[in-house]
Design a protein around this motif. Structure first.
Motif, PDB file in Angstrom:
ATOM      1  N   VAL A 109       0.853  -1.184   0.000  1.00  0.00           N
ATOM      2  CA  VAL A 109       0.000   0.000   0.000  1.00  0.00           C
ATOM      3  C   VAL A 109       0.893   1.239   0.000  1.00  0.00           C
ATOM      4  CG1 VAL A 109      -1.739   1.311   1.293  1.00  0.00           C
ATOM      5  CG2 VAL A 109      -1.852  -1.184   1.228  1.00  0.00           C
ATOM      6  N   CYS A 110       0.625   2.147  -0.928  1.00  0.00           N
ATOM      7  CA  CYS A 110       1.399   3.379  -1.046  1.00  0.00           C
ATOM      8  C   CYS A 110       0.556   4.552  -0.537  1.00  0.00           C
ATOM      9  CB  CYS A 110       1.791   3.604  -2.505  1.00  0.00           C
ATOM     10  SG  CYS A 110       2.881   5.007  -2.736  1.00  0.00           S
ATOM     11  N   VAL A 111       1.184   5.422   0.243  1.00  0.00           N
ATOM     12  CA  VAL A 111       0.533   6.641   0.729  1.00  0.00           C
ATOM     13  C   VAL A 111       1.409   7.826   0.363  1.00  0.00           C
ATOM     14  CG1 VAL A 111      -0.252   7.924   2.767  1.00  0.00           C
ATOM     15  CG2 VAL A 111      -0.647   5.448   2.620  1.00  0.00           C
ATOM     16  N   SER A 112       0.810   8.823  -0.273  1.00  0.00           N
ATOM     17  CA  SER A 112       1.511  10.054  -0.631  1.00  0.00           C
ATOM     18  C   SER A 112       1.089  11.154   0.332  1.00  0.00           C
ATOM     19  CB  SER A 112       1.166  10.473  -2.060  1.00  0.00           C
ATOM     20  OG  SER A 112       1.595   9.488  -2.975  1.00  0.00           O
ATOM     21  N   THR A 113       2.072  11.857   0.881  1.00  0.00           N
ATOM     22  CA  THR A 113       1.817  12.953   1.813  1.00  0.00           C
ATOM     23  C   THR A 113       2.103  14.274   1.114  1.00  0.00           C
ATOM     24  OG1 THR A 113       2.412  11.601   3.724  1.00  0.00           O
ATOM     25  CG2 THR A 113       2.466  13.985   4.037  1.00  0.00           C
ATOM     26  N   PHE A 114       1.091  15.146   1.095  1.00  0.00           N
ATOM     27  CA  PHE A 114       1.226  16.462   0.480  1.00  0.00           C
ATOM     28  C   PHE A 114       1.271  17.543   1.536  1.00  0.00           C
ATOM     29  CE2 PHE A 114      -0.660  13.745  -2.703  1.00  0.00           C
ATOM     30  CZ  PHE A 114       0.182  13.993  -3.779  1.00  0.00           C
ATOM     31  N   ASP A 115       2.122  18.504   1.284  1.00  0.00           N
ATOM     32  CA  ASP A 115       2.316  19.675   2.130  1.00  0.00           C
ATOM     33  C   ASP A 115       1.558  20.815   1.458  1.00  0.00           C
ATOM     34  OD1 ASP A 115       3.414  22.129   2.996  1.00  0.00           O
ATOM     35  OD2 ASP A 115       5.421  21.320   3.223  1.00  0.00           O
ATOM     36  N   LEU A 116       0.455  21.239   2.038  1.00  0.00           N
ATOM     37  CA  LEU A 116      -0.292  22.389   1.554  1.00  0.00           C
ATOM     38  C   LEU A 116       0.208  23.591   2.355  1.00  0.00           C
ATOM     39  CD1 LEU A 116      -2.088  19.847   0.858  1.00  0.00           C
ATOM     40  CD2 LEU A 116      -4.032  21.379   1.014  1.00  0.00           C
ATOM     41  N   ARG A 117       1.281  24.172   1.891  1.00  0.00           N
ATOM     42  CA  ARG A 117       1.969  25.251   2.617  1.00  0.00           C
ATOM     43  C   ARG A 117       1.246  26.560   2.335  1.00  0.00           C
ATOM     44  NH1 ARG A 117       5.835  24.576   6.617  1.00  0.00           N
ATOM     45  NH2 ARG A 117       6.232  22.662   5.473  1.00  0.00           N
ATOM     46  N   MET A 118       0.617  27.110   3.355  1.00  0.00           N
ATOM     47  CA  MET A 118      -0.234  28.290   3.185  1.00  0.00           C
ATOM     48  C   MET A 118       0.464  29.610   3.489  1.00  0.00           C
ATOM     49  SD  MET A 118      -3.732  26.694   4.691  1.00  0.00           S
ATOM     50  CE  MET A 118      -4.354  25.161   3.981  1.00  0.00           C
ATOM     51  N   THR A 119       1.490  29.572   4.308  1.00  0.00           N
ATOM     52  CA  THR A 119       2.257  30.782   4.613  1.00  0.00           C
ATOM     53  C   THR A 119       3.746  30.479   4.473  1.00  0.00           C
ATOM     54  OG1 THR A 119       2.410  30.349   6.989  1.00  0.00           O
ATOM     55  CG2 THR A 119       0.500  31.620   6.252  1.00  0.00           C
ATOM     56  N   ALA A 120       4.542  31.507   4.302  1.00  0.00           N
ATOM     57  CA  ALA A 120       5.994  31.358   4.186  1.00  0.00           C
ATOM     58  C   ALA A 120       6.570  31.186   5.593  1.00  0.00           C
ATOM     59  CB  ALA A 120       6.609  32.567   3.495  1.00  0.00           C
ATOM     60  N   PRO A 121       7.115  30.020   5.906  1.00  0.00           N
ATOM     61  CA  PRO A 121       7.614  29.759   7.255  1.00  0.00           C
ATOM     62  C   PRO A 121       8.681  30.765   7.696  1.00  0.00           C
ATOM     63  CG  PRO A 121       7.578  27.742   5.966  1.00  0.00           C
ATOM     64  CD  PRO A 121       7.290  28.872   5.024  1.00  0.00           C
ATOM     65  N   ASN A 122       8.572  31.179   8.921  1.00  0.00           N
ATOM     66  CA  ASN A 122       9.552  32.037   9.583  1.00  0.00           C
ATOM     67  C   ASN A 122       9.656  33.431   8.969  1.00  0.00           C
ATOM     68  OD1 ASN A 122      10.361  29.899  11.396  1.00  0.00           O
ATOM     69  ND2 ASN A 122      11.329  28.988   9.609  1.00  0.00           N
ATOM     70  N   ARG A 123       8.784  33.742   8.003  1.00  0.00           N
ATOM     71  CA  ARG A 123       8.787  35.083   7.404  1.00  0.00           C
ATOM     72  C   ARG A 123       7.404  35.722   7.472  1.00  0.00           C
ATOM     73  NH1 ARG A 123      10.943  31.654   4.459  1.00  0.00           N
ATOM     74  NH2 ARG A 123       9.733  31.807   2.566  1.00  0.00           N
ATOM     75  N   GLU A 124       6.389  34.901   7.627  1.00  0.00           N
ATOM     76  CA  GLU A 124       5.021  35.383   7.797  1.00  0.00           C
ATOM     77  C   GLU A 124       4.478  34.768   9.079  1.00  0.00           C
ATOM     78  OE1 GLU A 124       3.079  35.829   3.434  1.00  0.00           O
ATOM     79  OE2 GLU A 124       3.293  33.773   4.129  1.00  0.00           O
ATOM     80  N   PRO A 125       3.524  35.422   9.703  1.00  0.00           N
ATOM     81  CA  PRO A 125       2.914  34.795  10.877  1.00  0.00           C
ATOM     82  C   PRO A 125       2.240  33.482  10.489  1.00  0.00           C
ATOM     83  CG  PRO A 125       2.277  37.106  10.714  1.00  0.00           C
ATOM     84  CD  PRO A 125       2.989  36.746   9.431  1.00  0.00           C
ATOM     85  N   PRO A 126       2.244  32.512  11.382  1.00  0.00           N
ATOM     86  CA  PRO A 126       1.524  31.266  11.086  1.00  0.00           C
ATOM     87  C   PRO A 126       0.015  31.525  11.073  1.00  0.00           C
ATOM     88  CG  PRO A 126       2.275  31.282  13.361  1.00  0.00           C
ATOM     89  CD  PRO A 126       2.844  32.511  12.713  1.00  0.00           C
ATOM     90  N   VAL A 127      -0.715  30.575  10.538  1.00  0.00           N
ATOM     91  CA  VAL A 127      -2.177  30.655  10.505  1.00  0.00           C
ATOM     92  C   VAL A 127      -2.683  30.621  11.944  1.00  0.00           C
ATOM     93  CG1 VAL A 127      -4.287  29.553   9.662  1.00  0.00           C
ATOM     94  CG2 VAL A 127      -2.186  29.462   8.275  1.00  0.00           C
ATOM     95  N   ASP A 128      -3.614  31.500  12.283  1.00  0.00           N
ATOM     96  CA  ASP A 128      -4.098  31.487  13.667  1.00  0.00           C
ATOM     97  C   ASP A 128      -4.916  30.213  13.917  1.00  0.00           C
ATOM     98  OD1 ASP A 128      -6.810  31.950  13.002  1.00  0.00           O
ATOM     99  OD2 ASP A 128      -6.774  34.017  13.647  1.00  0.00           O
ATOM    100  N   VAL A 129      -4.917  29.791  15.160  1.00  0.00           N
ATOM    101  CA  VAL A 129      -5.475  28.483  15.518  1.00  0.00           C
ATOM    102  C   VAL A 129      -6.954  28.344  15.159  1.00  0.00           C
ATOM    103  CG1 VAL A 129      -5.920  26.880  17.435  1.00  0.00           C
ATOM    104  CG2 VAL A 129      -3.709  28.035  17.258  1.00  0.00           C
ATOM    105  N   PRO A 130      -7.824  29.293  15.499  1.00  0.00           N
ATOM    106  CA  PRO A 130      -9.238  29.102  15.124  1.00  0.00           C
ATOM    107  C   PRO A 130      -9.446  28.994  13.614  1.00  0.00           C
ATOM    108  CG  PRO A 130      -9.037  30.775  16.824  1.00  0.00           C
ATOM    109  CD  PRO A 130      -7.643  30.487  16.343  1.00  0.00           C
ATOM    110  N   ALA A 131      -8.722  29.778  12.826  1.00  0.00           N
ATOM    111  CA  ALA A 131      -8.855  29.688  11.366  1.00  0.00           C
ATOM    112  C   ALA A 131      -8.360  28.338  10.870  1.00  0.00           C
ATOM    113  CB  ALA A 131      -8.078  30.819  10.696  1.00  0.00           C
ATOM    114  N   LEU A 132      -7.228  27.882  11.382  1.00  0.00           N
ATOM    115  CA  LEU A 132      -6.675  26.589  10.966  1.00  0.00           C
ATOM    116  C   LEU A 132      -7.613  25.454  11.342  1.00  0.00           C
ATOM    117  CD1 LEU A 132      -4.225  25.378   9.538  1.00  0.00           C
ATOM    118  CD2 LEU A 132      -3.114  25.192  11.765  1.00  0.00           C
ATOM    119  N   HIS A 133      -8.247  25.570  12.495  1.00  0.00           N
ATOM    120  CA  HIS A 133      -9.205  24.555  12.938  1.00  0.00           C
ATOM    121  C   HIS A 133     -10.407  24.515  11.993  1.00  0.00           C
ATOM    122  CE1 HIS A 133     -11.566  22.798  16.623  1.00  0.00           C
ATOM    123  NE2 HIS A 133     -11.233  21.867  15.749  1.00  0.00           N
ATOM    124  N   THR A 134     -10.864  25.679  11.552  1.00  0.00           N
ATOM    125  CA  THR A 134     -11.979  25.742  10.605  1.00  0.00           C
ATOM    126  C   THR A 134     -11.574  25.166   9.254  1.00  0.00           C
ATOM    127  OG1 THR A 134     -12.891  27.666  11.751  1.00  0.00           O
ATOM    128  CG2 THR A 134     -13.631  27.292   9.477  1.00  0.00           C
TER     129      THR A 134
END
Length: 155
Positions: A29-54
């Motif tokens: 069984v093969c599983v592919s993991t995708f990174d849906l990178r929404m912000t630029a790490p360490n240069r933009e604020p991370p996604v706030d928790v309530p928005a990420l939860h939604t």
């Protein structure tokens, strides 16, 4: 201990995009993991928790009701809060899931009403949701995807 592959990606050069993070195979069984990178790490604020939860609730609802529902293993937030992971059965590449991810974003942008799974009996932190901010982040992400189609991790 061996350094895991995701820690080898230069996060200082990483921009929002849709990346193949890894492919794993076990028992045929093969599983592919995708990174849906929404912000630029360490240069933009991370996604706030309530928005990420939604985003997690709406993204998972869409994906598990899509034509690809039998291929979806998992959809959820990264610990660093710069995006989400999408795990799918099969040896897949970003181009294979690009339309699905764009459709998921459009679903979130169009969504109105009660967040699926956001009741006390359905979620361990049901009240921490923010649909307007989820739409803000997803709108930015979809624009980046459509404009740049970043599929390969920077070196």
């Amino acid at each position: 201990m061996e350094r895991i592959a995701s820690f080898s990606v230069n996060h200082l050069a990483l921009l929002p995009g849709l990346y193949l993070s890894r492919t794993d195979e076990c028992g045929g069984v093969c599983v592919s993991t995708f990174d849906l990178r929404m912000t630029a790490p360490n240069r933009e604020p991370p996604v706030d928790v309530p928005a990420l939860h939604t985003i997690e609730h709406l993204g998972a609802t869409f994906l598990r009701n899509s034509a690809y529902k039998d291929k979806v293993v998992y959809f959820g937030p990264m610990g660093c809060r710069t995006g989400c992971y999408l795990l799918m059965f099969g040896k897949l590449f970003p181009a294979d899931v690009y339309a699905l991810v764009c459709d998921m974003c459009k679903f979130i942008l169009a969504f109105e009403g009660d967040i699926p799974g956001a009741k006390a009996e359905e979620c361990g932190n049901f009240s921490e949701q923010n649909l307007p901010m989820a739409k803000f982040y997803i709108s930015r992400y979809l624009s980046e995807l459509e404009e740049h189609k970043r599929f390969v991790y920077p070196q």
